[in-house]
Design a protein around this motif. Structure first.
Motif, PDB file in Angstrom:
ATOM      1  N   ASP A 101       0.819  -1.216   0.000  1.00 51.07           N
ATOM      2  CA  ASP A 101       0.000   0.000   0.000  1.00 51.07           C
ATOM      3  C   ASP A 101       0.855   1.269   0.000  1.00 51.07           C
ATOM      4  O   ASP A 101       0.686   2.158   0.829  1.00 51.07           O
ATOM      5  CB  ASP A 101      -0.997  -0.005   1.155  1.00 51.07           C
ATOM      6  CG  ASP A 101      -2.130   0.998   0.928  1.00 51.07           C
ATOM      7  OD1 ASP A 101      -2.390   1.356  -0.232  1.00 51.07           O
ATOM      8  OD2 ASP A 101      -2.728   1.441   1.923  1.00 51.07           O
ATOM      9  N   ASN A 102       1.800   1.302  -0.922  1.00 55.55           N
ATOM     10  CA  ASN A 102       2.627   2.472  -1.225  1.00 55.55           C
ATOM     11  C   ASN A 102       2.667   2.592  -2.734  1.00 55.55           C
ATOM     12  O   ASN A 102       2.008   1.840  -3.438  1.00 55.55           O
ATOM     13  CB  ASN A 102       4.065   2.271  -0.670  1.00 55.55           C
ATOM     14  CG  ASN A 102       4.170   2.550   0.808  1.00 55.55           C
ATOM     15  OD1 ASN A 102       4.003   3.664   1.252  1.00 55.55           O
ATOM     16  ND2 ASN A 102       4.461   1.499   1.582  1.00 55.55           N
ATOM     17  N   ASP A 103       3.449   3.505  -3.234  1.00 59.55           N
ATOM     18  CA  ASP A 103       3.649   3.648  -4.684  1.00 59.55           C
ATOM     19  C   ASP A 103       5.029   3.143  -5.073  1.00 59.55           C
ATOM     20  O   ASP A 103       5.698   3.724  -5.924  1.00 59.55           O
ATOM     21  CB  ASP A 103       3.453   5.112  -5.096  1.00 59.55           C
ATOM     22  CG  ASP A 103       2.033   5.580  -4.922  1.00 59.55           C
ATOM     23  OD1 ASP A 103       1.117   4.785  -5.221  1.00 59.55           O
ATOM     24  OD2 ASP A 103       1.825   6.720  -4.493  1.00 59.55           O
ATOM     25  N   LEU A 104       5.462   2.066  -4.441  1.00 62.29           N
ATOM     26  CA  LEU A 104       6.787   1.508  -4.701  1.00 62.29           C
ATOM     27  C   LEU A 104       6.760   0.655  -5.972  1.00 62.29           C
ATOM     28  O   LEU A 104       5.730   0.044  -6.302  1.00 62.29           O
ATOM     29  CB  LEU A 104       7.249   0.666  -3.521  1.00 62.29           C
ATOM     30  CG  LEU A 104       7.435   1.455  -2.223  1.00 62.29           C
ATOM     31  CD1 LEU A 104       7.607   0.505  -1.043  1.00 62.29           C
ATOM     32  CD2 LEU A 104       8.634   2.388  -2.326  1.00 62.29           C
ATOM     33  N   THR A 105       7.896   0.619  -6.666  1.00 57.85           N
ATOM     34  CA  THR A 105       7.994  -0.153  -7.895  1.00 57.85           C
ATOM     35  C   THR A 105       9.179  -1.114  -7.786  1.00 57.85           C
ATOM     36  O   THR A 105      10.002  -0.999  -6.884  1.00 57.85           O
ATOM     37  CB  THR A 105       8.217   0.786  -9.100  1.00 57.85           C
ATOM     38  OG1 THR A 105       9.391   1.568  -8.874  1.00 57.85           O
ATOM     39  CG2 THR A 105       7.037   1.714  -9.309  1.00 57.85           C
ATOM     40  N   GLY A 106       9.224  -2.037  -8.719  1.00 58.87           N
ATOM     41  CA  GLY A 106      10.351  -2.967  -8.756  1.00 58.87           C
ATOM     42  C   GLY A 106      10.134  -4.160  -7.861  1.00 58.87           C
ATOM     43  O   GLY A 106       9.089  -4.367  -7.267  1.00 58.87           O
ATOM     44  N   GLU A 107      11.179  -4.942  -7.793  1.00 55.74           N
ATOM     45  CA  GLU A 107      11.169  -6.196  -7.042  1.00 55.74           C
ATOM     46  C   GLU A 107      11.735  -5.990  -5.631  1.00 55.74           C
ATOM     47  O   GLU A 107      12.492  -5.067  -5.380  1.00 55.74           O
ATOM     48  CB  GLU A 107      12.041  -7.232  -7.760  1.00 55.74           C
ATOM     49  CG  GLU A 107      11.585  -7.558  -9.170  1.00 55.74           C
ATOM     50  CD  GLU A 107      10.380  -8.463  -9.183  1.00 55.74           C
ATOM     51  OE1 GLU A 107      10.334  -9.376  -8.337  1.00 55.74           O
ATOM     52  OE2 GLU A 107       9.512  -8.271 -10.035  1.00 55.74           O
ATOM     53  N   MET A 108      11.403  -6.913  -4.765  1.00 57.74           N
ATOM     54  CA  MET A 108      12.018  -6.954  -3.447  1.00 57.74           C
ATOM     55  C   MET A 108      13.450  -7.468  -3.635  1.00 57.74           C
ATOM     56  O   MET A 108      13.630  -8.539  -4.210  1.00 57.74           O
ATOM     57  CB  MET A 108      11.212  -7.878  -2.527  1.00 57.74           C
ATOM     58  CG  MET A 108      11.789  -8.089  -1.181  1.00 57.74           C
ATOM     59  SD  MET A 108      11.738  -6.599  -0.207  1.00 57.74           S
ATOM     60  CE  MET A 108      12.471  -7.187   1.292  1.00 57.74           C
ATOM     61  N   PRO A 109      14.438  -6.711  -3.183  1.00 58.43           N
ATOM     62  CA  PRO A 109      15.843  -7.152  -3.381  1.00 58.43           C
ATOM     63  C   PRO A 109      16.155  -8.437  -2.651  1.00 58.43           C
ATOM     64  O   PRO A 109      15.590  -8.773  -1.677  1.00 58.43           O
ATOM     65  CB  PRO A 109      16.659  -5.996  -2.833  1.00 58.43           C
ATOM     66  CG  PRO A 109      15.728  -4.924  -2.430  1.00 58.43           C
ATOM     67  CD  PRO A 109      14.338  -5.444  -2.507  1.00 58.43           C
TER      68      PRO A 109
END
Length: 109
Positions: A101-109
């Motif tokens: 529930d954020n505007d984060l993108t990409g994969e979990m490292p």
């Protein structure tokens, strides 16, 4: 240091970074705004960082990699954006992390 479910509003004071021996920093369920201050990552002994359910915005600072003893990270339900920093993947003791529930993108490292 727990100030959860309160009526705190505004930015997280950078002075909190002076609490270098804190193990728990919990300010969830407040009305905190602005970005996560880089000074927070001066708390080298921190094991739990919980800032969920606020209105924090901006990217997650790469300085998060300085929290080498972190086991629990909760940043969900904010307005954070950008990628999850690769430094999160280098936190060897991290067992639980919430970013939803954020505007984060990409994969979990």
């Amino acid at each position: 240091f727990i100030l959860e479910q309160g009526d705190l509003a505004g930015k997280i004071p950078t002075e909190y970074g002076l609490f270098k021996k804190l193990l728990i920093f919990d300010m969830d369920y407040n009305e905190l705004t602005g970005s996560i201050p880089k000074e927070i990552f001066n708390m080298k002994l921190l094991q739990q960082l919980d800032l969920n359910d606020n209105k924090l915005n901006g990217p997650i600072p790469t300085n998060i990699g300085q929290l080498t003893t972190l086991t629990f990270l909760q940043l969900d339900h904010n307005e954070l954006n950008g990628n999850i920093p690769s430094e999160v993947g280098e936190l060897k003791d991290l067992r639980i992390a919430f970013f939803n529930d954020n505007d984060l993108t990409g994969e979990m490292p």
